[in-house]
Design an enzyme around this catalytic site. Structure first.
Site, PDB file in Angstrom:
ATOM      1  NE  ARG A  18      -2.007  -1.534   3.787  1.00  0.00           N
ATOM      2  CZ  ARG A  18      -1.831  -0.902   4.946  1.00  0.00           C
ATOM      3  NH1 ARG A  18      -2.238   0.338   5.096  1.00  0.00           N
ATOM      4  NH2 ARG A  18      -1.228  -1.505   5.954  1.00  0.00           N
ATOM      5  CG  ASP A  65       5.762  -9.724  11.362  1.00  0.00           C
ATOM      6  OD1 ASP A  65       6.335  -8.606  11.248  1.00  0.00           O
ATOM      7  OD2 ASP A  65       5.145 -10.060  12.391  1.00  0.00           O
ATOM      8  CB  VAL A  66       9.729  -6.616   7.922  1.00  0.00           C
ATOM      9  CG1 VAL A  66       9.370  -6.867   6.477  1.00  0.00           C
ATOM     10  CG2 VAL A  66       9.006  -5.394   8.482  1.00  0.00           C
ATOM     11  CB  SER A 144       9.695   9.959   9.288  1.00  0.00           C
ATOM     12  OG  SER A 144       8.863  11.023   9.711  1.00  0.00           O
ATOM     13  CE1 TYR A 157       6.779   5.983  11.726  1.00  0.00           C
ATOM     14  CE2 TYR A 157       7.094   8.349  11.982  1.00  0.00           C
ATOM     15  CZ  TYR A 157       6.846   7.257  11.171  1.00  0.00           C
ATOM     16  OH  TYR A 157       6.672   7.429   9.816  1.00  0.00           O
ATOM     17  CB  ALA A 160      12.103   3.519  14.656  1.00  0.00           C
ATOM     18  CE  LYS A 161       9.791   5.729   9.854  1.00  0.00           C
ATOM     19  NZ  LYS A 161       9.888   4.791   8.744  1.00  0.00           N
ATOM     20  CB  ILE A 190       3.097  11.039   2.112  1.00  0.00           C
ATOM     21  CG1 ILE A 190       4.548  11.567   2.221  1.00  0.00           C
ATOM     22  CG2 ILE A 190       2.787  10.539   0.700  1.00  0.00           C
ATOM     23  CD1 ILE A 190       4.898  12.757   1.376  1.00  0.00           C
TER      24      ILE A 190
END
Ligand code: NAP
Length: 249
Positions: A18, A65-66, A144, A157, A160-161, A190
């Protein structure tokens, strides 16, 4: 570069079922690469690969599943047996589990770190060696803008980014001598399923911080990724490209 060489290249795009990942997979397929579309659910990567094939491109679907290193290792073993080398890797699969730190459960921290960051370590470790042997490769990590700026409610998040950005710069240095480039893209807001979940007040506030006064489209990121994965970008490595309508300058 001859069309034959490009048509023999294989790309793995994670989170290709997606949104941004699907847009990147379609762009790379239009450029002539054989694209392996990875996502968590069979139906989503299957639909993405079908759409590429219907448009005349080459694609396979791979549902894993990564967040599981073991599943990535097994998938890469099978991919390398089939293709010998994966030339292009786009680490794009990502999730959010937002909350203020004092309300954030350890599982929300671990799920986001494993899915968004640790997965990149496993993919690159498994697919990077054949790229370095071949002395050509492209790795693009979709980070991000919050990996650069931080964001209240997204400590997991953002960490992680930001980690993906550090990983990008370190591996760009490790792999440069073998002509394998490693870059990151830092999207702003986005239009995808991830942002459609946001509350209208949050979206209005976000719009106020975007000089170009609109959310980006999947194609805005896909075009940048396709360039970084091409021969045209052979002198670009270790960089973070913000594609955010001017939010972070
Ligand atoms: P999305 O529409 O939510 O799609 C995420 C994709 O990742 C899906 O295909 C999903 O698989 C896959 N995925 C999630 N967890 C997975 C797992 N454990 N294993 C395998 N696949 C998994 O997301 P998006 O908005 O396109 O975002 C793509 C990337 O861009 C993410 O890394 C995100 O952090 C980053 N980003 C997005 C924005 C934005 O505004 N949208 C901004 C900055 C950065 P299924 O289809 O099977 O569910």
């Amino acid at each position: 570069m001859s069309e034959e060489t490009i048509n023999n290249r294989v790309a793995v795009v994670t989170g290709a079922g997606r949104g941004i990942g699907r847009g990147i997979a379609e762009s790379l397929a239009r450029d002539g690469l054989h694209v392996v579309c990875v996502s968590k659910s069979e139906s989503s990567c299957g639909a993405a690969a079908d759409a590429i094939r219907q448009a005349g491109g080459q694609a396979d679907a791979l549902a894993i599943d990564v967040s599981s290193g073991e599943q990535i290792r097994q998938a890469c073993e099978a991919l390398l047996e089939k293709h010998q080398c994966v030339d292009v890797l786009v680490n794009n699969a990502g999730i959010t589990r937002d909350n203020l730190l004092f309300r954030m459960e350890e599982d929300d921290w671990n799920d986001v770190i494993h899915t968004n960051l640790t997965s990149c370590f496993h993919w690159i470790k498994a697919l990077g060696r054949p790229m370095t042997r071949k002395r050509w490769g492209r790795i693009v990590n979709v980070a991000s803008v919050v990996g650069l700026t931080g964001n209240a409610g997204q400590a997991n998040y953002s960490a992680a980014k930001a980690g993906m950005i550090g990983l990008t710069k370190s591996l760009a240095r490790e792999f440069a001598a073998r002509s394998v480039t490693v870059n990151a893209i830092a999207p702003g807001f986005i239009d995808t399923d991830m942002t459609s979940e946001l509350d209208e007040r949050v979206k209005d506030a976000a719009l106020g911080t975007i000089p170009l006064k609109r959310f980006g489209q999947v194609s805005d990121i896909a075009e940048m990724a396709a360039f970084l994965c091409s021969d045209k970008a052979s002198y670009v490595t270790g960089q973070v490209f913000t594609v955010d309508g001017g939010m972070v300058m």
